[in-house]
Design an enzyme around this catalytic site. Structure first.
Site, short mmCIF file in Angstrom:
data_model
loop_
_atom_site.label_atom_id
_atom_site.label_comp_id
_atom_site.label_asym_id
_atom_site.label_seq_id
_atom_site.Cartn_x
_atom_site.Cartn_y
_atom_site.Cartn_z
N GLU A 96 0.82 -1.20 0.00
CA GLU A 96 0.00 0.00 0.00
C GLU A 96 0.86 1.26 0.00
OE1 GLU A 96 -3.01 -0.33 -0.44
OE2 GLU A 96 -3.64 1.76 -0.18
N ASP A 97 1.88 1.26 0.83
CA ASP A 97 2.59 2.51 1.10
C ASP A 97 3.99 2.60 0.52
OD1 ASP A 97 0.39 3.13 2.56
OD2 ASP A 97 1.25 2.58 4.49
#
Ligand code: MN
Length: 723
Positions: A96-97
């Site tokens: 996600e990051d």
């Protein structure tokens, strides 16, 4: 483990003073208690990748980011989860990051870890729509549904737990939103899964973040009231303890503190005063085995009188989430009620960690068992629980997609959830939104990508329906929709479309018929018309026109009745023709026996209920009896610009030579035609008879193709098939 004591993450030295911080070394020593050394290695490797991926990122608290996934992994370790789940917990935010991809995780840690991380990332994408309670319930169901592996939910819960523990750094509005989501979504999921320890903490943190003031007031009240209770509580515990000793029972007795949130909720939901809720003593007794549970029950019932009708045996009949215990309420000293829970150590473990207890990693030689078989065992456990619960299907419904494969959970672009049956398509989705959306639907985007309308939808997908005004349902949709709503919607719309088309055709037919009698519809007196409609038991002129268009009534006959000439003398004038554009409709179709194409002399034949069927004049299925023919057929001609493609049937006899068919196919393709169908009629030693269905524009086009085929030496004979 071989890697020795790994160092703290790079940036940690600046904050080394905080001894409460949980380090990778702490995690590893916790894991060593129940995992194999090579599995702990694996977790350490996951940590290295996680630390590398999150390098330079910090959390709102100012800490290096990696402390968050480490904390999540710690919670998973406390649940005694397997090493794949721990690895996935450490890596849960990298997809996600950070730039780290699923492929890389797959390459380095295998499919299982990659799928777990992917699953957690997908859940992160779900936007919580705080609309209604029902919506929240759907959301919970959906979250569980789109998670094929229950460990994904456990990681998500651990993730949320750590986020709640560090919520203080957030802006107040954000804090309230996250707290609300925690109370409405995550705590109930933890409860569903029987994970009471996590549920209690999520509720406690959520409550004080969402209603800080109410929580503070309640806390004070509890402290004030608690002081007065300490003495009597101790006496009761003492009394039970000595009775049990006398009976030779060994066990643990503890007073239970009610959580602030559960007091708050009881006060709100049952409209009780604080005193009503709080003035209850709650005691838990934990013993070794089931047998002792019942003996202990006898002891306490002997000591204080039980309140009639309040005894519950959740040992014999477990709750749907697997919870087992004996519950009873006693009349204590001064009439204060005492709530008693009695259960075994094993039951207590399940009561605290729920699903995780079923999953718990079993150390020893069993470590080689695949996660797959553990998953299956877990499902087995669930089924066992289910059996003993009887007809409650709640648990099954809410736990696992494999157990309720009959529903898919999809999103509208606005974030609303639509629950559809399995195998539902965008058309079903469109009709579920509104029948107007279904009727005008022309295309669909699934997760922003254009997709065929017949695509089977999957849980978690966002579906956007593209509509166009004037668009109509396609009869072909009936072959793939699964919902009754879509089916009836399409049928209903097609029926009204058919009536519309039939009315138009009927009007044209009647006009022509009247014209041949030298009359016009506008000349017919209303009185005459009404009289006829009455006689035919039709409501209005439209109904009559529809009847004619569908082929249920003969236009020539109706025309003669209207004009009042009963005799057949009108036949002389029937040379006027109707133009056919070439588009098939719901009341106009092309005969499959003779396959008419533009350029062919054609004739229209009315068949009851089906409207007008276009045949070639030479077709042997066209009525020959002159009387009938005059009534049921109508002269047709092609309009000047026929549209679309037509199908023509061509019969060939071809030498049996390998490659002959390929040569023919090449010629057909060269002429811009497609083969729709080939059938083999017969074969002897030398040749084969075949029938081709070819797409053509008109007679000229067909003639060119046939000329091309005739030139092939393998083609012995070729002709167009007659009807
Ligand atoms: Mn996270």
């Amino acid at each position: 483990m071989a890697a020795g004591q790994p160092a703290a993450p790079g940036a940690a030295s600046s904050a080394a003073g905080t001894s409460t911080r949980f380090l990778i070394s702490d995690l590893c020593s916790e894991l060593e208690a129940y995992l194999e050394p090579n599995e702990v290695e694996e977790v350490y490797r996951a940590y290295l990748l996680g630390a590398e991926s999150h390098e330079g990122q910090t959390r709102k608290t100012g800490e290096p980011y990696i402390y968050h996934p480490l904390a999540v992994a710690r919670t998973m370790a406390e649940m005694r989860m397997d090493h794949q789940a721990i690895c996935a917990a450490i890596l849960h935010d990298v997809m996600e990051d950070t730039a780290t991809s699923k492929d890389r995780i797959h390459a380095e840690f295998g499919e299982e870890v990659a799928e777990l991380v992917d699953g957690v990332s997908k859940l992160t994408h779900l936007q919580f729509q705080s609309k209604a309670e029902a919506q929240a319930e759907n959301f919970r169901k959906m979250m569980l549904a789109i998670t094929r592996d229950i460990r994904v939910i456990l990681i998500k819960l651990a993730d949320r737990l750590h986020n709640m523990r560090t919520l203080g750094v957030m802006r107040p509005d954000k804090r309230r939103r996250i707290a609300k989501e925690t109370l409405e979504i995550y705590a109930p999921i933890a409860q569903r899964l029987g994970m009471n320890a996590i549920r209690r903490e999520l509720e406690q943190l959520g409550f004080s973040a969402k209603h800080p003031w109410r929580a503070a007031v309640l806390e004070q009240a509890v402290q004030r009231a608690g002081g007065n209770r300490r003495e009597p509580m101790k006496n009761i515990e003492q009394a039970i303890c000595s009775r049990m000793e006398a009976a030779g029972i060994i066990g643990r007795i503890s007073g239970r503190e009610k959580s602030l949130y559960s007091i708050y909720r009881k006060m709100r939901e049952k409209h009780h005063s604080f005193e009503d809720v709080f003035d209850v003593f709650a005691i838990r007794i934990i013993v070794d085995d089931v047998d002792t549970c019942y003996r202990s029950l006898g002891v306490v019932h002997n000591l204080y009188k039980p309140v009639p009708g309040r005894f519950k045996d959740y040992i014999a009949i477990p709750k749907s989430n697997g919870y087992q215990s004996l519950h009873t309420i006693l009349f204590g000293p001064q009439g204060i009620p005492i709530e008693i829970q009695i259960r075994s150590t094993e039951m207590d473990r399940v009561a605290e960690s729920g699903i995780a207890a079923h999953w718990q990693y079993k150390a020893g030689g069993e470590s080689t068992r695949t996660a797959q078989s553990r998953a299956r065992e877990w499902l087995q456990d669930v089924l066992e629980i289910q059996k003993s619960v009887g007809n409650s299907i709640e648990f099954l419904e809410n736990v696992k997609v494999d157990l309720f494969p009959d529903e898919v959970y999809t999103f509208t672009p606005g974030g609303d959830i639509l629950v559809l049956p399995r195998d539902a398509t965008p058309v079903d989705f469109a009709y579920a939104v509104h029948s107007d959306v279904g009727n005008r639907c022309v295309a669909a985007k699934i997760d922003r990508q254009l997709a065929p309308l017949s695509t089977r939808l999957q849980s978690g997908q966002t579906v956007e329906i593209v509509t166009a005004s004037g668009a109509r349902p396609n009869p072909a949709w009936l072959s793939f929709v699964v919902t009754g709503k879509a089916r009836t919607g399409i049928r209903h719309c097609l029926k009204s479309m058919q009536s519309e088309e039939a009315r138009t055709l009927g009007e044209r037919l009647l006009d022509k018929a009247l014209e041949s009698l030298g009359a016009r519809l506008s000349q017919i007196s209303p009185a005459r018309l009404d009289q006829m409609l009455d006689a035919m038991q039709l409501e209005d002129l439209d109904a009559l026109l529809i009847d004619i268009g569908l082929g249920n009534r003969m236009a020539s006959l109706v025309a003669r009745q209207m004009v009042g000439t009963e005799g057949p003398e009108a036949t002389a004038a029937t040379t006027t023709t109707l133009a056919v554009k070439g588009t098939e409709g719901l009341v106009l179709s092309y005969a499959r026996c003779c396959h008419p194409i533009p350029g062919d002399p054609i004739i229209g034949q009315l068949s009851a209920g089906r409207g007008l069927v276009v045949h070639r004049e030479s077709c042997r299925n066209v009525l020959h009896d002159s009387r009938e023919r005059a009534d049921r057929t109508i002269a047709l001609e092609w309009s000047h610009e026929p549209q679309l493609q037509f199908t023509a049937a061509v019969r060939t006899r071809t030498a049996n030579r390998r490659g002959a068919l390929a040569d023919m196919a090449a010629v057909i393709a060269d002429h811009g035609s497609n083969i729709e169908h080939i059938s083999f009629n017969e074969q002897d030693g030398h040749s084969t008879a075949m029938t081709f269905l070819l797409t053509v524009r008109d007679r000229q086009h067909l003639a060119q193709i046939m000329r091309g085929l005739r030139r092939l030496s393998d083609v012995l004979r070729i002709s167009r098939q007659r009807g």
